[in-house]
Design an enzyme around this catalytic site. Structure first.
Site, PDB file in Angstrom:
ATOM      1  N   ASP A   1       8.474   2.142   0.953  1.00  8.06           N
ATOM      2  CA  ASP A   1       7.745   3.130   1.738  1.00  8.06           C
ATOM      3  C   ASP A   1       7.857   2.823   3.231  1.00  8.06           C
ATOM      4  O   ASP A   1       6.862   2.781   3.952  1.00  8.06           O
ATOM      5  CB  ASP A   1       6.274   3.165   1.292  1.00  8.06           C
TER       6      ASP A   1
ATOM      7  N   GLY B   1      -4.176   5.091   5.269  1.00 10.18           N
ATOM      8  CA  GLY B   1      -2.852   5.605   4.972  1.00 10.18           C
ATOM      9  C   GLY B   1      -2.927   6.212   3.592  1.00 10.18           C
ATOM     10  O   GLY B   1      -4.011   6.283   3.007  1.00 10.18           O
TER      11      GLY B   1
ATOM     12  N   GLY C   1      -8.395   2.454   9.969  1.00 11.58           N
ATOM     13  CA  GLY C   1      -7.606   3.651   9.714  1.00 11.58           C
ATOM     14  C   GLY C   1      -7.282   3.743   8.249  1.00 11.58           C
ATOM     15  O   GLY C   1      -7.729   2.941   7.439  1.00 11.58           O
TER      16      GLY C   1
END
Lengths: 657, 245
Positions: free
Chosen positions: A188, A75, A73
């Protein structure tokens, strides 16, 4: 058909072959990533088209030590692959930092500096960094592989119950606290960076990467300034001034908690979660305090936030309605919408994995809360000593000297209580003899006692409350009685909480590490409350609270907090207490340890068959010991020192004054 | 909304070829035909690649693409297009699939009959690209990939044209490398040497180049959607397709 010559070349940046039809002979993936990507970066990472994922085949030559298995994946910070470390036969996560985020010339230096700091972090709730470096034109991090889903994916399956939120957020706080103490701020925190492993573990990913990628040097116009973080989760000071300290993470976690509970993000003057959704009102205070605009008003440490939430977990004084999430609540979305709701990488197998993770979280919530759900009203035994006769309720098990206790008009609210001799030559344990308890049939057993402080004399401890193996037992360091207890240890004129346990055949008790010291005012009344619950046949869960009290017997704000901590083998002999069908509540006070008087002794048994000696009913328990030990341990007594915290006076009171 | 955004929106509406096609389909106006022809000229690559992956030989794929455009540019064909909103890409893919199904049993070459409009398409160059395609990619993904590359190519051509018009084509030749090169490393140094300017000047120029390219890409993509609201979605989709590689 004429022969066609294919002019193939490779991209100098990503090493992928450049297609013959690529406009201007440029690598289309890199053009997309660098020149078209992040057009809407200010809207957050989700909006950012980000870098192209290279195929494992293309990456392989750059990482000979790895077998790159699949792309997992992306980000806003980069692309993640699952890989196998050939030498160690373990799965790892390979993160390539998004090149379009590398915006300044000092990056290499900052990257190395930050990565070293991250690699030094070692915490069960933080994704471990194994290695870092540069390869194939990419900055990479080699990290622990977490087999599971991130919180964003889990949230897509439905809103979280307060119980589930309470199971997820405290471990995150614990990890943040650990990192903050080492000077590392995440910057974050958001659902995408909180991973739920399939064994129910919660782990923070991408620690400090936001800082790595944040250009602090003057931008010379290469690209639009990039925000280090994700705007929706950023603290105001981070968003507006780029200023961050550990309290920015607390704000971000507050946003995550809010979103978990309401399914929405707080906007402007946010609505308390319970106005959005019918949830436990007490969580308001947590969210509100985390989301204060002024960092000074927020929790000052992640530990404070965790303690507050864990107070809610065990707080017995305002029982909350809790319910087990139904299967359809958890899995309805998956069942109804199938795969299409999930990201590309989430294959069918991973959807089941997601389901498994949710089940783990649900199981955790279930284990923690189900007992309350099924609890019969708590059965309370209370001794206010007003009758003046100690032996009506207690066996006073004197081991040497005489009994230090004597009924006297010294109690709360100017009623009788028990005064103590300021002497180290008398010693005894008051065991409540009217009722025995079987922890295996109870959710929790709370034992509390008020005490009045005075100058600390020669004794090493002030007050001890707990459970003994027989009604003739005691809580002293001699053979003949098994016990567990929480005591106030005297250290250099102040008090510190400590757990202790002892097997019958042994003389010397096991002691937990001491918590921080707190000093209280002489002459004032306080309440010490210890809460015990059986985790499994060798483990007991212990929580204790020391609170301010008024002379009239009302309980005020908390002074100190202990646990919840699981104690068990190895290190602590608790089996005789958790396995016995009959144990007795007891208190042992020491006049020379600074206790002038005690009053209002109380035992609250929660759960089915509360307080009635009965045969153990294993079926009454909701989960196997294995399940509980897997999901139910917030902190194991053998893993480290217990957490004892001072709590501000304005902090959430366990019991309203 | 800021003034610049408003004017951008207005310009999108004014120049969106697909919206022109849709609006004019009933009248069969010349504008619609021109707009359609321009769109087809840009995006036929995707159809050709789709046909090749569909199993057609290079020759048949060429015929199918030309034949399809022939049908498409006939006046009556567009009237059958329902006015549902959606990008030109989706329309074209759907229409081409139907066309292929219908034409499967017919001699495609016959469809290139006299009188049908004939676009000047360079199939030979595209065949080279097809030869590079990964064999495992399904036809739909090939189509999308080609489509996205076509949009990228159109934006790139527009950018080059702007530089050419300003007499700076050589500068473009050198600077274009910055569109696919990481800001770090030695690449900027080389560009600076090639242009005989400072490295910082190259960085600034590269930044502007990217910004302009991004804008032109949006403008190009805007041609293929019916309304402004759809631009962002389509841009995101295409960038994601490009990122997939």
């Amino acid at each position: 058909m004429p022969t066609v010559t294919v002019h193939s070349s490779t991209c100098p940046r990503c090493a992928a072959p450049i297609a013959a039809n690529a406009p201007e002979g440029l690598c289309t993936r890199c053009v997309a990533a660098l020149s078209l990507g992040c057009d809407t970066a200010v809207d957050g990472a989700d909006e950012c088209p980000a870098a192209p994922p290279l195929t494992p085949e293309v990456l392989a030559p750059h990482f000979p030590q790895l077998e790159i298995i699949e792309w997992l994946g992306r980000g806003g910070m980069g692309v993640v692959y699952k890989a196998r470390q050939k030498s160690l036969h373990r799965f790892v996560a390979l993160k390539l930092l998004a090149p379009e985020r590398v915006t300044d010339m000092q990056f290499a230096e900052r990257f190395a500096h930050e990565a070293q700091a991250l690699a030094a972090l070692s915490h069960p709730n933080i994704v471990t960094v194994y290695d870092f470096g540069q390869a194939g034109g990419f900055y990479f991090l080699l990290m622990e592989f977490v087999d599971g889903v991130n919180l964003r994916q889990a949230m897509k399956a439905g809103r979280f119950t307060p119980e589930q939120a309470l199971a997820i957020v405290p471990p995150v706080c614990e990890a943040l606290e650990y990192a903050h103490e080492r000077g590392i701020v995440h910057r974050d925190i958001k659902p995408e960076n909180l991973l739920l492993g399939k064994h129910g573990e919660v782990k923070i990913a991408d620690f400090g990467i936001a800082k790595m990628l944040h250009a602090e040097s003057a931008d010379i116009g290469l690209a639009e300034p990039l925000l280090a973080g994700t705007p929706q989760y950023m603290a105001p000071e981070q968003k507006e001034h780029g200023v961050t300290d550990s309290r920015a993470d607390i704000y971000s976690l507050g946003v995550v908690l809010y979103e978990l509970l309401t399914g929405e993000l707080p906007a402007g003057k946010f609505q308390p979660p319970s106005r959005k959704a019918p949830i436990d009102e007490r969580l308001h205070s947590v969210v509100r305090r985390a989301l204060y605009e002024n960092p000074e008003m927020r929790y000052q440490t992640a530990g404070d936030m965790r303690t507050h939430m864990e107070t809610l977990l065990i707080s017995p004084d305002r029982p909350q309605r809790s319910r087990r999430p139904s299967d359809s609540e958890w899995f309805g979305t998956i069942a109804l919408h199938g795969r299409s709701r999930f990201p590309r990488w989430l294959t069918r197998g991973k959807v089941w994995l997601l389901a498994g993770s949710l089940l783990a979280v649900a199981a955790l919530a279930f284990i923690v809360f189900t007992p309350e759900e099924h609890a019969t009203p708590a059965i309370t035994e209370s001794v206010d000593f007003n009758s003046g006769a100690l032996n009506d309720s207690f066996s006073d098990n004197v081991l040497f000297g005489g009994s230090p206790y004597s009924p006297a008009p010294v109690g709360l609210n100017k009623t009788p209580g028990v005064s103590l001799k300021d002497s180290t030559s008398t010693e005894g344990t008051l065991v409540y003899k009217k009722k025995s308890y079987d922890l295996s049939t109870l959710t929790t057993l709370e034992i509390s006692c008020f005490f009045q402080r005075r100058t600390i004399g020669l004794a090493s401890h002030a007050l001890n409350i707990g459970l003994t193996g027989t009604s003739a037992g005691h809580m002293s360091g001699v053979k003949g009685a098994a016990f567990v207890g929480v005591r106030l240890q005297v250290v250099d004129g102040s008090l510190r909480m400590q757990f202790q346990s002892k097997a019958a055949e042994l003389a010397s008790p096991d002691f937990s590490a001491l918590g921080p010291a707190f000093t209280k005012v002489e002459g004032r009344w306080y309440q010490l409350k210890a809460i015990f619950s059986r985790v499994d046949s060798t483990t007991i869960r212990v929580t204790a609270v020391l609170s301010n009290a008024t002379d009239t017997g009302a309980v005020g704000s908390q002074v100190a907090y202990f646990g919840p901590t699981n104690y068990g083998v190895p290190g602590f002999h608790v089996g005789e207490i958790v396995e016995k069908r009959e144990v007795w509540a007891a208190v042992r006070a020491n006049g020379a340890g600074g206790v002038a008087a005690i009053d209002n002794f109380e035992i609250v048994a929660r759960g089915a068959n509360a307080g009635v000696p009965a045969a153990p009913t294993p079926s009454a328990r909701t989960s196997s010991p294995e399940e509980i030990s897997r999901y139910g341990k917030f902190r194991n007594g053998t893993r480290g020192p217990p957490i004892v915290r001072r709590i501000d006076d304005d902090f959430f009171p366990l019991v309203p004054p | 909304m800021s003034t610049s955004q408003t004017s951008e929106k207005a310009s999108f509406f004014a120049t969106t070829r697909w919206s022109v096609v849709l609006a004019a389909r009933d009248r069969g106006g010349r504008d619609a035909a021109t707009a359609m022809e321009t769109l087809c000229g840009t995006y036929w690559h995707a159809l050709y690649a789709y046909a090749r992956r569909h199993g057609l030989s290079p020759h048949d794929a060429e015929d199918a693409t030309q034949g399809f455009f022939g049908r498409l540019l006939e006046k009556d064909y567009l009237q059958a297009v329902r006015s549902e909103r959606g990008p030109f890409r989706a329309f074209l893919q759907m229409a081409f699939k139907r066309y292929l199904a219908k034409e499967r049993d017919r001699t495609l070459a016959l469809r290139r009959g006299a009188g049908a409009p004939h676009l000047a398409l360079d199939f030979l160059a595209d065949e080279a690209a097809c030869a590079q395609d990964l064999p495992q990619l399904p036809a739909d993904e090939i189509f999308e990939s080609r489509w996205a590359i076509a949009a990228l190519g159109a934006a790139m051509a527009a950018l080059r044209e702007e530089f050419r018009a300003a007499g700076k084509e050589r500068e473009f030749e050198v600077l274009k490398a910055a569109l696919s090169a990481s800001p770090e490393g030695s690449s900027y140094e080389e560009l600076a040497k090639a242009l005989n300017v400072s490295e910082e000047a190259v960085r600034v120029a590269a930044h502007r180049l990217r910004k302009r390219f991004r804008h032109l890409f949006r403008v190009e993509v805007a041609q293929t959607v019916a309304s402004h609201e759809d631009v962002n979605d389509e841009v995101r989709h295409l960038v994601a397709v490009l990122a997939r590689g």
